[in-house]
Scaffold this active site. Structure first.
Site, PDB file in Angstrom:
ATOM      1  N   ASN A 278      11.656  -6.054   0.315  1.00 49.99           N
ATOM      2  CA  ASN A 278      12.604  -5.335   1.170  1.00 49.99           C
ATOM      3  C   ASN A 278      12.970  -6.274   2.314  1.00 49.99           C
ATOM      4  O   ASN A 278      12.168  -6.487   3.218  1.00 49.99           O
ATOM      5  CB  ASN A 278      11.946  -4.047   1.700  1.00 49.99           C
ATOM      6  CG  ASN A 278      12.828  -3.340   2.712  1.00 49.99           C
ATOM      7  OD1 ASN A 278      14.017  -3.660   2.854  1.00 49.99           O
ATOM      8  ND2 ASN A 278      12.255  -2.371   3.413  1.00 49.99           N
TER       9      ASN A 278
ATOM     10  N   LYS B  88      15.185  -5.835   4.563  1.00 50.49           N
ATOM     11  CA  LYS B  88      15.669  -5.142   5.773  1.00 50.49           C
ATOM     12  C   LYS B  88      16.969  -5.821   6.246  1.00 50.49           C
ATOM     13  O   LYS B  88      17.736  -6.295   5.415  1.00 50.49           O
ATOM     14  CB  LYS B  88      14.576  -5.105   6.840  1.00 50.49           C
ATOM     15  CG  LYS B  88      13.262  -4.602   6.249  1.00 50.49           C
ATOM     16  CD  LYS B  88      12.239  -4.193   7.247  1.00 50.49           C
ATOM     17  CE  LYS B  88      10.990  -3.704   6.504  1.00 50.49           C
ATOM     18  NZ  LYS B  88      10.025  -3.061   7.373  1.00 50.49           N
TER      19      LYS B  88
ATOM     20  N   HIS C 261      13.393   5.156   2.832  1.00 44.70           N
ATOM     21  CA  HIS C 261      12.496   4.264   3.587  1.00 44.70           C
ATOM     22  C   HIS C 261      12.235   4.881   4.960  1.00 44.70           C
ATOM     23  O   HIS C 261      13.111   5.513   5.544  1.00 44.70           O
ATOM     24  CB  HIS C 261      13.130   2.876   3.722  1.00 44.70           C
ATOM     25  CG  HIS C 261      12.183   1.878   4.301  1.00 44.70           C
ATOM     26  ND1 HIS C 261      11.968   1.765   5.654  1.00 44.70           N
ATOM     27  CD2 HIS C 261      11.369   0.977   3.709  1.00 44.70           C
ATOM     28  CE1 HIS C 261      11.056   0.820   5.865  1.00 44.70           C
ATOM     29  NE2 HIS C 261      10.682   0.330   4.706  1.00 44.70           N
TER      30      HIS C 261
ATOM     31  N   GLU D   2      12.156   3.703   7.820  1.00 45.54           N
ATOM     32  CA  GLU D   2      13.104   3.313   8.879  1.00 45.54           C
ATOM     33  C   GLU D   2      14.379   4.149   8.780  1.00 45.54           C
ATOM     34  O   GLU D   2      15.011   4.456   9.787  1.00 45.54           O
ATOM     35  CB  GLU D   2      13.381   1.802   8.807  1.00 45.54           C
ATOM     36  CG  GLU D   2      12.190   1.024   9.359  1.00 45.54           C
ATOM     37  CD  GLU D   2      11.988  -0.359   8.794  1.00 45.54           C
ATOM     38  OE1 GLU D   2      12.929  -0.930   8.205  1.00 45.54           O
ATOM     39  OE2 GLU D   2      10.858  -0.885   8.916  1.00 45.54           O
TER      40      GLU D   2
ATOM     41  N   GLU E 291       4.130   4.193   1.648  1.00 42.30           N
ATOM     42  CA  GLU E 291       4.138   3.292   2.793  1.00 42.30           C
ATOM     43  C   GLU E 291       3.717   4.058   4.045  1.00 42.30           C
ATOM     44  O   GLU E 291       4.549   4.743   4.661  1.00 42.30           O
ATOM     45  CB  GLU E 291       5.546   2.721   3.007  1.00 42.30           C
ATOM     46  CG  GLU E 291       6.049   1.872   1.860  1.00 42.30           C
ATOM     47  CD  GLU E 291       7.092   0.884   2.326  1.00 42.30           C
ATOM     48  OE1 GLU E 291       6.896  -0.309   2.077  1.00 42.30           O
ATOM     49  OE2 GLU E 291       8.086   1.286   2.941  1.00 42.30           O
TER      50      GLU E 291
ATOM     51  N   GLY F  23       5.060  -3.368   9.114  1.00 44.96           N
ATOM     52  CA  GLY F  23       5.444  -4.363  10.109  1.00 44.96           C
ATOM     53  C   GLY F  23       4.443  -4.510  11.246  1.00 44.96           C
ATOM     54  O   GLY F  23       4.727  -5.144  12.255  1.00 44.96           O
TER      55      GLY F  23
ATOM     56  N   SER G 117       2.507  -4.107   5.442  1.00 49.74           N
ATOM     57  CA  SER G 117       1.758  -5.322   5.790  1.00 49.74           C
ATOM     58  C   SER G 117       1.057  -5.971   4.592  1.00 49.74           C
ATOM     59  O   SER G 117      -0.039  -6.535   4.738  1.00 49.74           O
ATOM     60  CB  SER G 117       0.759  -5.039   6.925  1.00 49.74           C
ATOM     61  OG  SER G 117       1.464  -4.632   8.085  1.00 49.74           O
TER      62      SER G 117
HETATM   63  P1  PGA Z   1       6.103  -4.898   5.900  1.00 49.93           P
HETATM   64  O1  PGA Z   1       7.269  -3.848   5.503  1.00 49.93           O
HETATM   65  O2  PGA Z   1       5.625  -5.521   4.617  1.00 49.93           O
HETATM   66  O3  PGA Z   1       6.778  -5.884   6.811  1.00 49.93           O
HETATM   67  O4  PGA Z   1       5.031  -4.098   6.566  1.00 49.93           O
HETATM   68  C1  PGA Z   1       7.171  -3.038   4.368  1.00 49.93           C
HETATM   69  C2  PGA Z   1       8.389  -2.164   4.236  1.00 49.93           C
HETATM   70  O5  PGA Z   1       8.936  -1.725   5.262  1.00 49.93           O
HETATM   71  O6  PGA Z   1       8.830  -1.874   3.115  1.00 49.93           O
END
Ligand code: PGA
Length: 245
Positions: free
Chosen positions: A8, A10, A93, A95, A163, A169, A206
């Site tokens: 992903n 982003k 997601h 976000e 997730e 993140g 992460s």
């Molecule tokens: P990350 O993000 O691996 O940077 O924690 C995962 C995601 O948002 O899909």
């Protein structure tokens, strides 16, 4: 069932970065047991499509609007993504849910739109830290799954990405025990909603080359959704290799 390793990106990468990334990534030898997917920013969709021409690597957008077209300023059409060659789409997601206030109902509309436009959805679910602390993790997962999957029929491939919001993140990866508990619960729910279907449950939050191997061996982990560590081809490939059992 192949182990799915999805990136992903982003809102990162210009078209020129996208080209360079895939030029490098295409030189890697991806093991047969692994399926790789890339969720790219929609503005880079055409570049991703060109860069991945004649390659078995799939890509898709990180979000779609649940209509082919219309007066929806600034939104991404699933029909356009399909025409460009997208095969997958990320739906729900955290976000999108948190920063853009997307409800369970809107997430469901996007699941239905994915189905209609023949894009395989990767449905994201997960609890916040406050919800976990209040012992609400399973209730949240159940609510999100029920809204998205009640009476949903899988056309081609469906993946679920668990997730935990607090692990995204932050560098604070969920422990194998936490992942196993959540994935086992999700599997039980899936057996109710969509019995006898092959649905990989991906873990995201992460994931790094250093923790991928242990997580890949955890109960009911059928893949990863990787944000930060997918932005460099070398670290994403290291996760792919670490995922081999
Ligand atoms: P990350 O993000 O691996 O940077 O924690 C995962 C995601 O948002 O899909």
């Amino acid at each position: 069932m192949k182990f799915v390793v999805a990136a992903n990106w982003k809102m990162f990468k210009n078209p020129s970065d996208t080209q360079k990334y895939f030029a490098t990534f295409r030189t890697y030898n991806i093991p047969d047991s692994i399926q790789t997917l890339f969720f790219v920013p929609a503005v880079n969709a055409a570049t991703a499509a060109l860069s991945l021409e004649k390659s078995p690597i799939s890509w898709g957008p990180q979000n779609i609007y649940p209509a082919a077209n219309g007066a929806f300023t600034g939104e991404t059409s699933p029909e356009v993504m399909k025409e460009l060659g997208a095969r997958y789409v990320l739906v729900g997601h955290s976000e999108r849910r948190q920063l853009f206030h997307e409800s369970d109902e809107v997430t469901r509309q996007k699941m239905d739109a994915a189905q209609q436009f023949d894009l395989n959805p990767v449905l994201c679910i997960g609890e916040t830290l406050a919800e976990r602390k209040q012992g609400q993790t399973n209730a949240v997962l159940e609510r999100q799954l029920r809204a998205a999957l009640d009476d949903f029929s899988v056309k081609n491939q469906l993946c679920i990405a668990y997730e935990p919001v607090w692990a995204i993140g932050t560098g604070q990866v969920a422990t194998p025990d936490q992942v196993a508990a959540a994935h086992t619960f999700v599997r039980q729910m899936l057996n109710q909603f969509l019995p006898k279907q092959e649905i990989p449950i991906l873990y995201g939050g992460s994931v790094k080359p250093e923790n991928a191997s242990e997580l890949a061996k955890t109960a009911e982990v059928g893949g990863f959704l990787v944000g930060g560590a997918s932005l460099q081809p070398e670290s994403f490939y290291a996760i792919i290799k670490a995922s081999l059992q």
